[in-house]
Design a protein around this motif. Sequence first.
Motif, PDB file in Angstrom:
ATOM      1  N   GLN A 185       0.923  -1.163  -0.092  1.00  0.00           N
ATOM      2  CA  GLN A 185      -0.196  -0.027  -0.426  1.00  0.00           C
ATOM      3  C   GLN A 185       0.819   1.389   0.097  1.00  0.00           C
ATOM      4  O   GLN A 185       0.615   2.322  -0.669  1.00  0.00           O
ATOM      5  CB  GLN A 185      -0.963  -0.034   1.105  1.00  0.00           C
ATOM      6  N   ILE A 186       2.082   1.136   0.680  1.00  0.00           N
ATOM      7  CA  ILE A 186       2.750   2.210   1.096  1.00  0.00           C
ATOM      8  C   ILE A 186       3.439   2.665  -0.564  1.00  0.00           C
ATOM      9  O   ILE A 186       3.571   3.758  -1.038  1.00  0.00           O
ATOM     10  CB  ILE A 186       4.059   2.119   1.719  1.00  0.00           C
ATOM     11  N   PHE A 187       3.930   1.460  -0.993  1.00  0.00           N
ATOM     12  CA  PHE A 187       4.540   1.572  -2.455  1.00  0.00           C
ATOM     13  C   PHE A 187       3.471   2.274  -3.378  1.00  0.00           C
ATOM     14  O   PHE A 187       3.853   3.153  -4.254  1.00  0.00           O
ATOM     15  CB  PHE A 187       5.223   0.459  -2.739  1.00  0.00           C
TER      16      PHE A 187
ATOM     17  N   GLY B 183       2.619   5.817  -6.938  1.00  0.00           N
ATOM     18  CA  GLY B 183       1.160   6.356  -7.549  1.00  0.00           C
ATOM     19  C   GLY B 183       1.231   7.679  -7.775  1.00  0.00           C
ATOM     20  O   GLY B 183       0.908   8.230  -8.771  1.00  0.00           O
ATOM     21  N   LEU B 184       1.454   8.270  -6.519  1.00  0.00           N
ATOM     22  CA  LEU B 184       1.607   9.993  -6.742  1.00  0.00           C
ATOM     23  C   LEU B 184       2.655  10.512  -7.580  1.00  0.00           C
ATOM     24  O   LEU B 184       2.345  11.362  -8.366  1.00  0.00           O
ATOM     25  CB  LEU B 184       1.754  10.270  -5.272  1.00  0.00           C
TER      26      LEU B 184
ATOM     27  N   PHE C 246       2.814  14.092  -9.064  1.00  0.00           N
ATOM     28  CA  PHE C 246       2.758  14.994  -7.732  1.00  0.00           C
ATOM     29  C   PHE C 246       4.092  14.615  -7.079  1.00  0.00           C
ATOM     30  O   PHE C 246       4.696  13.401  -6.826  1.00  0.00           O
ATOM     31  CB  PHE C 246       1.557  14.401  -6.805  1.00  0.00           C
ATOM     32  N   LYS C 247       4.532  15.643  -6.223  1.00  0.00           N
ATOM     33  CA  LYS C 247       5.706  15.319  -5.375  1.00  0.00           C
ATOM     34  C   LYS C 247       5.404  15.805  -3.952  1.00  0.00           C
ATOM     35  O   LYS C 247       5.240  17.097  -3.632  1.00  0.00           O
ATOM     36  CB  LYS C 247       6.961  16.247  -6.049  1.00  0.00           C
TER      37      LYS C 247
ATOM     38  N   ALA D 274      -0.296   9.537   4.735  1.00  0.00           N
ATOM     39  CA  ALA D 274      -1.273   9.356   4.072  1.00  0.00           C
ATOM     40  C   ALA D 274      -1.562   7.949   3.721  1.00  0.00           C
ATOM     41  O   ALA D 274      -2.519   7.350   4.143  1.00  0.00           O
ATOM     42  CB  ALA D 274      -0.943  10.030   2.567  1.00  0.00           C
ATOM     43  N   ALA D 275      -0.397   7.158   3.525  1.00  0.00           N
ATOM     44  CA  ALA D 275      -0.650   5.708   3.254  1.00  0.00           C
ATOM     45  C   ALA D 275      -1.041   5.163   4.745  1.00  0.00           C
ATOM     46  O   ALA D 275      -1.749   4.152   4.725  1.00  0.00           O
ATOM     47  CB  ALA D 275       0.626   5.165   2.845  1.00  0.00           C
TER      48      ALA D 275
END
Lengths: 227, 250
Positions: free
Chosen positions: A72-74, A79-80, A85-86, A95-96
């Motif tokens: 999920q973190i990856f 994904g972002l 997005f940075k 967020a994760a």
Amino acid sequence: MSLNLDFSVVLERWPLFLDGAVMTLKLAFMAILIGGAIGTLCAVGRGSNNRFVAGFCTVYVETIRNTPLLVQIFLVYFGLASIGFKFSAFSVAAAALAINVGAYTAEIIRAGFESIPPSQIEAAEGLALSRFQIYWHVILLPAIEKVYPSLTSQFVLLMLASSVTSQISAEELTAVANYVQSDTYRAFETYILVALAYIGLSLVLRAVFWSLGLVLFPRRRRLGTPL
Amino acid sequence: MSRERIIVERPVVALDKVHKSFGPLKVLDGVSFTVERGEVLALIGRSGSGKSTALRCIDRFEKIDSGEIRVCDHRVDAADIDLRALRQDVGIVFQSYNLFPHLTIAQNITLAPVSVKGMRKAEALDLARAMLARVGLSEKLDAYPEQLSGGQQQRAAIARSLAMQPKVMLFDEVTSALDPELTGEVLKVIEQLAADGMTMVMVTHEMGFARGIADQVVFMHAGRVHEAGSASILSAPATPELAQFVGTGF
């Protein structure tokens, strides 16, 4: 076989550990705050008559509960990045973790909802309370009170799981440990210290939630219901 | 010439040919009765005779299939009924008390007046004190429900309903969950309400109590009003079913 422990070079770097511990707590609190809100909304949403809302919440909860946190973190991290997005590693990690704990919180709170007898809702309807008032006073608050110990455990678990975010170089406690042990070649000592630090952080978190429970649920204070 | 008019008051509660089924099971089969202001009506009958369902229909906890129910100015059977307005006029007390366990007795009582009627907290608290005095529980203002006996919890539940100043009170077997010695203290409270002129409909198994307090007794059998009249029908039943019911107590 001999065991030769030398903590001195590791202990010398205590300011790093302190920074890491503070970062871990910050991450945990951010994720708990946001995830707690997501979870509550989602628990309400799963009971909604709107099938789209209920379906969306169910898919979210089941997806999160059936995939590894690291993945999920990856997913959030890459994904972002891939859509341009940075964000800082800290923001992505928070967020994760929030998305992750939100799903578990939703399940716990839903169990709380189900523990409220229908007769309570009927009594509230009989008193002419509105739907929102019933949800707030008669369902949500008592449900959260009931599952508060489970919520606390889940939040402590989240704080411990935040160590995984070291993989995307969020500079929390485990990331600091990784750095220190490669710098000093004292891996065992480093991780002993870090384990002790996590125990300390867990106790801090439990104490915070215990105190919060006394404020939120006056009945506990009066009748000494155990946490 | 006198300018006074004779105002013919409409009944507070009126059921007219009410039918209700749960699936294939016919629970109410054309039930009719009326309750005038200040009257106490006792609904009696065996388990499954439809008496609790009839009571619950009055507060629209059950939706009827056909017939008409009027409560104060509300058409209870109307599809577009304002439920919250109806329930401000109707107080209901359940067998299992249903106090909110996480709130003190004071909070239980003030919750609805504050959130529904917008009463100020201090005013609501005064009201709670007055209602608790009425049911003899003044000292329990700050207690939690679990600290009270069953009889005390039921009296607190009555106080909670009274705080909304309903025009009619419904009691659904309010003493059925209580030990005999606790039953008395709840019945005394209801007796006092009757003496104060409260309009009430009660489902009860306490025949002695019904005999003493009810202006009207409605005996239900197989979803119908089988026999109705003043409390004297309990002493001199006209139908064998009521005779048997009174004879056995249930």
